[in-house]
Motif scaffolding. Structure first.
Motif, PDB file in Angstrom:
ATOM      1  N   ALA A   6      55.818  55.688  38.604  1.00  0.00           N
ATOM      2  CA  ALA A   6      54.854  55.389  37.536  1.00  0.00           C
ATOM      3  C   ALA A   6      54.116  54.089  37.831  1.00  0.00           C
ATOM      4  CB  ALA A   6      55.578  55.299  36.192  1.00  0.00           C
ATOM      5  N   ILE A   7      54.844  53.098  38.344  1.00  0.00           N
ATOM      6  CA  ILE A   7      54.205  51.826  38.695  1.00  0.00           C
ATOM      7  C   ILE A   7      53.218  52.030  39.839  1.00  0.00           C
ATOM      8  CG2 ILE A   7      54.650  49.544  39.678  1.00  0.00           C
ATOM      9  CD1 ILE A   7      57.277  49.530  38.083  1.00  0.00           C
ATOM     10  N   ARG A   8      53.600  52.847  40.822  1.00  0.00           N
ATOM     11  CA  ARG A   8      52.697  53.119  41.946  1.00  0.00           C
ATOM     12  C   ARG A   8      51.418  53.796  41.480  1.00  0.00           C
ATOM     13  NH1 ARG A   8      57.589  54.936  44.954  1.00  0.00           N
ATOM     14  NH2 ARG A   8      58.225  53.128  46.156  1.00  0.00           N
ATOM     15  N   GLU A   9      51.538  54.729  40.537  1.00  0.00           N
ATOM     16  CA  GLU A   9      50.346  55.401  40.011  1.00  0.00           C
ATOM     17  C   GLU A   9      49.423  54.400  39.327  1.00  0.00           C
ATOM     18  OE1 GLU A   9      50.973  58.831  37.576  1.00  0.00           O
ATOM     19  OE2 GLU A   9      52.611  59.534  38.848  1.00  0.00           O
ATOM     20  N   ARG A  10      49.993  53.553  38.499  1.00  0.00           N
ATOM     21  CA  ARG A  10      49.160  52.573  37.780  1.00  0.00           C
ATOM     22  C   ARG A  10      48.529  51.560  38.733  1.00  0.00           C
ATOM     23  NH1 ARG A  10      51.787  51.466  31.895  1.00  0.00           N
ATOM     24  NH2 ARG A  10      51.977  53.654  31.367  1.00  0.00           N
ATOM     25  N   THR A  11      49.306  51.054  39.691  1.00  0.00           N
ATOM     26  CA  THR A  11      48.722  50.092  40.619  1.00  0.00           C
ATOM     27  C   THR A  11      47.658  50.752  41.491  1.00  0.00           C
ATOM     28  OG1 THR A  11      50.538  50.475  42.181  1.00  0.00           O
ATOM     29  CG2 THR A  11      50.740  48.576  40.699  1.00  0.00           C
ATOM     30  N   SER A  12      47.835  52.028  41.791  1.00  0.00           N
ATOM     31  CA  SER A  12      46.819  52.750  42.548  1.00  0.00           C
ATOM     32  C   SER A  12      45.517  52.825  41.757  1.00  0.00           C
ATOM     33  CB  SER A  12      47.318  54.158  42.874  1.00  0.00           C
ATOM     34  OG  SER A  12      46.287  54.934  43.398  1.00  0.00           O
ATOM     35  N   LYS A  13      45.608  53.120  40.466  1.00  0.00           N
ATOM     36  CA  LYS A  13      44.409  53.168  39.623  1.00  0.00           C
ATOM     37  C   LYS A  13      43.759  51.787  39.517  1.00  0.00           C
ATOM     38  CE  LYS A  13      45.982  57.055  36.849  1.00  0.00           C
ATOM     39  NZ  LYS A  13      46.437  57.497  35.524  1.00  0.00           N
ATOM     40  N   ILE A  14      44.582  50.749  39.385  1.00  0.00           N
ATOM     41  CA  ILE A  14      44.049  49.386  39.291  1.00  0.00           C
ATOM     42  C   ILE A  14      43.346  48.998  40.587  1.00  0.00           C
ATOM     43  CG2 ILE A  14      44.707  46.957  39.098  1.00  0.00           C
ATOM     44  CD1 ILE A  14      46.879  47.853  37.112  1.00  0.00           C
ATOM     45  N   GLU A  15      43.950  49.337  41.731  1.00  0.00           N
ATOM     46  CA  GLU A  15      43.323  49.033  43.017  1.00  0.00           C
ATOM     47  C   GLU A  15      41.988  49.749  43.170  1.00  0.00           C
ATOM     48  OE1 GLU A  15      45.924  49.868  46.240  1.00  0.00           O
ATOM     49  OE2 GLU A  15      47.402  48.374  45.633  1.00  0.00           O
ATOM     50  N   ASP A  16      41.944  51.002  42.749  1.00  0.00           N
ATOM     51  CA  ASP A  16      40.687  51.747  42.836  1.00  0.00           C
ATOM     52  C   ASP A  16      39.612  51.129  41.950  1.00  0.00           C
ATOM     53  OD1 ASP A  16      41.844  53.460  44.640  1.00  0.00           O
ATOM     54  OD2 ASP A  16      42.313  55.006  43.155  1.00  0.00           O
ATOM     55  N   LEU A  17      39.987  50.693  40.753  1.00  0.00           N
ATOM     56  CA  LEU A  17      39.024  50.026  39.870  1.00  0.00           C
ATOM     57  C   LEU A  17      38.524  48.717  40.479  1.00  0.00           C
ATOM     58  CD1 LEU A  17      40.504  50.522  36.286  1.00  0.00           C
ATOM     59  CD2 LEU A  17      38.315  51.343  37.143  1.00  0.00           C
ATOM     60  N   LEU A  18      39.445  47.942  41.034  1.00  0.00           N
ATOM     61  CA  LEU A  18      39.039  46.682  41.658  1.00  0.00           C
ATOM     62  C   LEU A  18      38.137  46.918  42.868  1.00  0.00           C
ATOM     63  CD1 LEU A  18      42.324  44.592  41.437  1.00  0.00           C
ATOM     64  CD2 LEU A  18      40.223  44.275  40.147  1.00  0.00           C
ATOM     65  N   ASP A  19      38.414  47.972  43.632  1.00  0.00           N
ATOM     66  CA  ASP A  19      37.541  48.303  44.757  1.00  0.00           C
ATOM     67  C   ASP A  19      36.136  48.649  44.274  1.00  0.00           C
ATOM     68  OD1 ASP A  19      39.423  47.834  46.689  1.00  0.00           O
ATOM     69  OD2 ASP A  19      40.035  49.945  46.873  1.00  0.00           O
ATOM     70  N   THR A  20      36.043  49.389  43.176  1.00  0.00           N
ATOM     71  CA  THR A  20      34.714  49.745  42.656  1.00  0.00           C
ATOM     72  C   THR A  20      33.987  48.523  42.116  1.00  0.00           C
ATOM     73  OG1 THR A  20      36.116  51.334  41.452  1.00  0.00           O
ATOM     74  CG2 THR A  20      33.827  51.852  41.635  1.00  0.00           C
ATOM     75  N   TRP A  21      34.680  47.670  41.426  1.00  0.00           N
ATOM     76  CA  TRP A  21      34.027  46.485  40.853  1.00  0.00           C
ATOM     77  C   TRP A  21      33.638  45.474  41.924  1.00  0.00           C
ATOM     78  CZ3 TRP A  21      37.978  45.612  36.342  1.00  0.00           C
ATOM     79  CH2 TRP A  21      37.727  46.544  35.351  1.00  0.00           C
ATOM     80  N   SER A  22      34.412  45.398  43.001  1.00  0.00           N
ATOM     81  CA  SER A  22      34.126  44.393  44.018  1.00  0.00           C
ATOM     82  C   SER A  22      33.157  44.902  45.083  1.00  0.00           C
ATOM     83  CB  SER A  22      35.420  43.930  44.680  1.00  0.00           C
ATOM     84  OG  SER A  22      35.986  44.990  45.418  1.00  0.00           O
ATOM     85  N   GLU A  23      32.629  46.080  44.931  1.00  0.00           N
ATOM     86  CA  GLU A  23      31.701  46.630  45.914  1.00  0.00           C
ATOM     87  C   GLU A  23      30.487  45.742  46.148  1.00  0.00           C
ATOM     88  OE1 GLU A  23      30.888  49.210  48.827  1.00  0.00           O
ATOM     89  OE2 GLU A  23      32.596  49.436  47.493  1.00  0.00           O
ATOM     90  N   PRO A  24      29.840  45.161  45.108  1.00  0.00           N
ATOM     91  CA  PRO A  24      28.679  44.297  45.376  1.00  0.00           C
ATOM     92  C   PRO A  24      29.036  42.991  46.074  1.00  0.00           C
ATOM     93  CG  PRO A  24      28.709  44.985  43.076  1.00  0.00           C
ATOM     94  CD  PRO A  24      30.002  45.418  43.689  1.00  0.00           C
ATOM     95  N   VAL A  25      30.300  42.606  46.088  1.00  0.00           N
ATOM     96  CA  VAL A  25      30.707  41.328  46.651  1.00  0.00           C
ATOM     97  C   VAL A  25      31.236  41.481  48.086  1.00  0.00           C
ATOM     98  CG1 VAL A  25      32.038  39.237  46.113  1.00  0.00           C
ATOM     99  CG2 VAL A  25      31.407  40.793  44.297  1.00  0.00           C
ATOM    100  N   LYS A  26      31.103  42.662  48.648  1.00  0.00           N
ATOM    101  CA  LYS A  26      31.602  42.898  50.008  1.00  0.00           C
ATOM    102  C   LYS A  26      30.886  41.974  50.993  1.00  0.00           C
ATOM    103  CE  LYS A  26      34.279  46.435  49.153  1.00  0.00           C
ATOM    104  NZ  LYS A  26      35.634  46.562  49.409  1.00  0.00           N
ATOM    105  N   PRO A  27      31.470  41.756  52.172  1.00  0.00           N
ATOM    106  CA  PRO A  27      30.845  40.868  53.161  1.00  0.00           C
ATOM    107  C   PRO A  27      29.465  41.347  53.590  1.00  0.00           C
ATOM    108  CG  PRO A  27      33.101  41.353  53.766  1.00  0.00           C
ATOM    109  CD  PRO A  27      32.774  42.211  52.585  1.00  0.00           C
ATOM    110  N   LEU A  28      28.757  40.449  54.253  1.00  0.00           N
ATOM    111  CA  LEU A  28      27.398  40.742  54.679  1.00  0.00           C
ATOM    112  C   LEU A  28      27.344  41.925  55.629  1.00  0.00           C
ATOM    113  CD1 LEU A  28      26.287  37.094  55.452  1.00  0.00           C
ATOM    114  CD2 LEU A  28      25.703  38.432  53.452  1.00  0.00           C
ATOM    115  N   LYS A  29      26.182  42.536  55.668  1.00  0.00           N
ATOM    116  CA  LYS A  29      25.966  43.638  56.600  1.00  0.00           C
ATOM    117  C   LYS A  29      26.040  43.116  58.032  1.00  0.00           C
ATOM    118  CE  LYS A  29      24.873  46.656  53.403  1.00  0.00           C
ATOM    119  NZ  LYS A  29      25.777  47.640  52.990  1.00  0.00           N
ATOM    120  N   ALA A  30      26.297  43.995  58.980  1.00  0.00           N
ATOM    121  CA  ALA A  30      26.486  43.587  60.371  1.00  0.00           C
ATOM    122  C   ALA A  30      25.227  42.962  60.960  1.00  0.00           C
ATOM    123  CB  ALA A  30      26.919  44.784  61.202  1.00  0.00           C
ATOM    124  N   TYR A  31      24.062  43.515  60.650  1.00  0.00           N
ATOM    125  CA  TYR A  31      22.842  42.958  61.243  1.00  0.00           C
ATOM    126  C   TYR A  31      22.534  41.578  60.693  1.00  0.00           C
ATOM    127  CZ  TYR A  31      20.259  44.313  57.025  1.00  0.00           C
ATOM    128  OH  TYR A  31      19.832  44.444  55.743  1.00  0.00           O
TER     129      TYR A  31
END
Length: 116
Positions: A41-66
């Motif tokens: 149950a903890i793994r399921e919840r942390t998985s959902k939290i990680e997915d949410l954090l990945d979606t929210w942090s998408e605009p803050v990802k590192p610079l493009k390669a070029y």
């Protein structure tokens, strides 16, 4: 994002019995695996939290390669050159303060420190 979480393929629930076990071991094992674990149950919840954090942090990802390949080396060289220029200006403008420091606190003789 599909990632391996939890046991990460370490075969923790493997059916081989390397370390022995007594009579009735297989029935105890079956009972233990049929119950949902609190860790699952903890793994399921942390998985959902990680997915949410990945979606929210998408605009803050590192610079493009070029951008990294084109601009970062130029900025790094500029900052190194500016550091040397600032150091040279500081030495020229604060020469007397540095001589005073060497004489008063480091107890250097005035002859080697008065080049200018």
């Amino acid at each position: 994002m599909a990632q391996i979480r939890g046991t990460a393929g370490y075969n923790l629930g493997a059916s081989d019995n390397r370390f022995g076990g007594g009579p009735g071991y297989s029935s105890m094992k079956a009972d233990a695996t049929s119950d949902p674990s609190p860790l699952d149950a903890i793994r399921e919840r942390t998985s959902k939290i990680e997915d949410l954090l990945d979606t929210w942090s998408e605009p803050v990802k590192p610079l493009k390669a070029y951008v990294k390949d084109r601009y970062l080396p130029v900025i790094a060289r500029f900052l190194i050159v500016v550091t040397f220029i600032e150091d040279a200006l500081r030495i020229v403008t604060q020469w007397s303060d540095q001589l005073m420091y060497l004489h008063d606190y480091r107890h250097c003789k005035p002859a080697p420190t008065s080049f200018g």
